[in-house]
Design an enzyme around this catalytic site. Sequence first.
Site, PDB file in Angstrom:
ATOM      1  N   TYR A   1       4.158   5.978  10.873  1.00 21.90           N
ATOM      2  CA  TYR A   1       4.536   4.617  11.259  1.00 21.90           C
ATOM      3  C   TYR A   1       5.378   3.885  10.223  1.00 21.90           C
ATOM      4  CZ  TYR A   1       0.288   3.712   8.468  1.00 21.90           C
ATOM      5  OH  TYR A   1      -0.658   3.692   7.483  1.00 21.90           O
TER       6      TYR A   1
ATOM      7  N   ARG B   1       0.857  -1.181   0.000  1.00 23.58           N
ATOM      8  CA  ARG B   1       0.000   0.000   0.000  1.00 23.58           C
ATOM      9  C   ARG B   1       0.892   1.229   0.000  1.00 23.58           C
ATOM     10  NH1 ARG B   1      -1.416   2.744   4.467  1.00 23.58           N
ATOM     11  NH2 ARG B   1      -1.386   0.970   5.892  1.00 23.58           N
TER      12      ARG B   1
ATOM     13  N   HIS C   1      -3.817   4.282   4.617  1.00 26.80           N
ATOM     14  CA  HIS C   1      -4.869   3.278   4.784  1.00 26.80           C
ATOM     15  C   HIS C   1      -6.197   3.831   4.273  1.00 26.80           C
ATOM     16  CE1 HIS C   1      -7.168   0.030   6.581  1.00 26.80           C
ATOM     17  NE2 HIS C   1      -7.923   0.922   7.194  1.00 26.80           N
TER      18      HIS C   1
END
Length: 374
Positions: free
Chosen positions: A274, A261, A265
Amino acid sequence: MLDILAGDIPATFLQLVTPDGVRQPDDRLDPWVEDVTGAHLVALYQDMVVVRRIDAEATALQRQGELGLWPPLLGQEAAQVGSARALRPDDFVFPSYRENAVAYCRGVAPADIVRVWRGNAQSGWDPYAFGMATPNIIIGAQTLHATGWAMGALADGVDSVAVTYFGDGATSQGDVNEALVFAASFQAPVVFFCQNNQWAISEPVGVQARVSIADRAPGFGIPSLRVDGNDVLAVMAATRIALDRARTGGGPTFIEAVTYRMGPHTTADDPTRYRPAGQLEEWAAKDPILRLRLLLDGLGLLTPEVEEQTRARADATAAVLRAGCIDMPDPEPLSVLAHVYTTPHAALDGQRANYAAYLAGFEQTSSDSTGGKA
């Protein structure tokens, strides 16, 4: 087919096109894509370019306040297009909420893809018209729906197959494990298609599993394949293998498509909080569109005419999406209670009457404040 599914799961993955666009032979996969011509490769390339443009346009619409939320698929185009283009019209797709490329391949109109994200409908399209359920937000629940549908197909004696999409994080959910148990027990014709995009929101895949995700399925008695999810040709081959197995009475198959990805998200997420430094750049070099572009260029198929046609198609699709989104009429308030039950329901009728009276109260207040003139 049987040798692949019965053998050890590869530590890396099955691959036909390398990141630098080189077509490498594979005796296990080649027979399943021998009918894929140069024209087919161009079509797959155009599919991926168009769905990436849909993704970019929808992201822009959300940033501009036209959509409440959007789940980007940037980087996962090959996994979705390669698998979707292997399906038959009578197969049925049970997606999560990121399979926008699959919806495009199944023929869903661009505006209908974003309808639910604009808040104008509880679902964006008629599932029966496209052989695809609408987005499922509850993580992993769609795998149970797919297994149930597949068991029904088995009972009906048809060779249609259910295909369900989910992410690596969903494999830790009870629903997915229960679906695997039922599918294995009843040898249901269902393909479990896991897009391992390395992140379950902010949790890395290493927290979900200490071994490859594909290693989990054999414990349920379901053979699995681990494929390069950024290689559209290998994904198509793997999906065809699984579909053929299901159609011929072999039962379920689990596919782990290893991809990434590249975006957030959802548009409410900030992956820079992160994601390790350098990881995005590492995976950008494995971009699914770039590698197919390099392959086509090497084959002499990426002509100026093809490039112009691809750009025009992407631009036109984006324009249709934007216009369809902005011009979308607001839903009638009472429509929120429509299509809840298939038959009349007294409790729902009561709710509808109460809600109608509540809405009518606003009309009365407006009339009173204007001296009877609304």
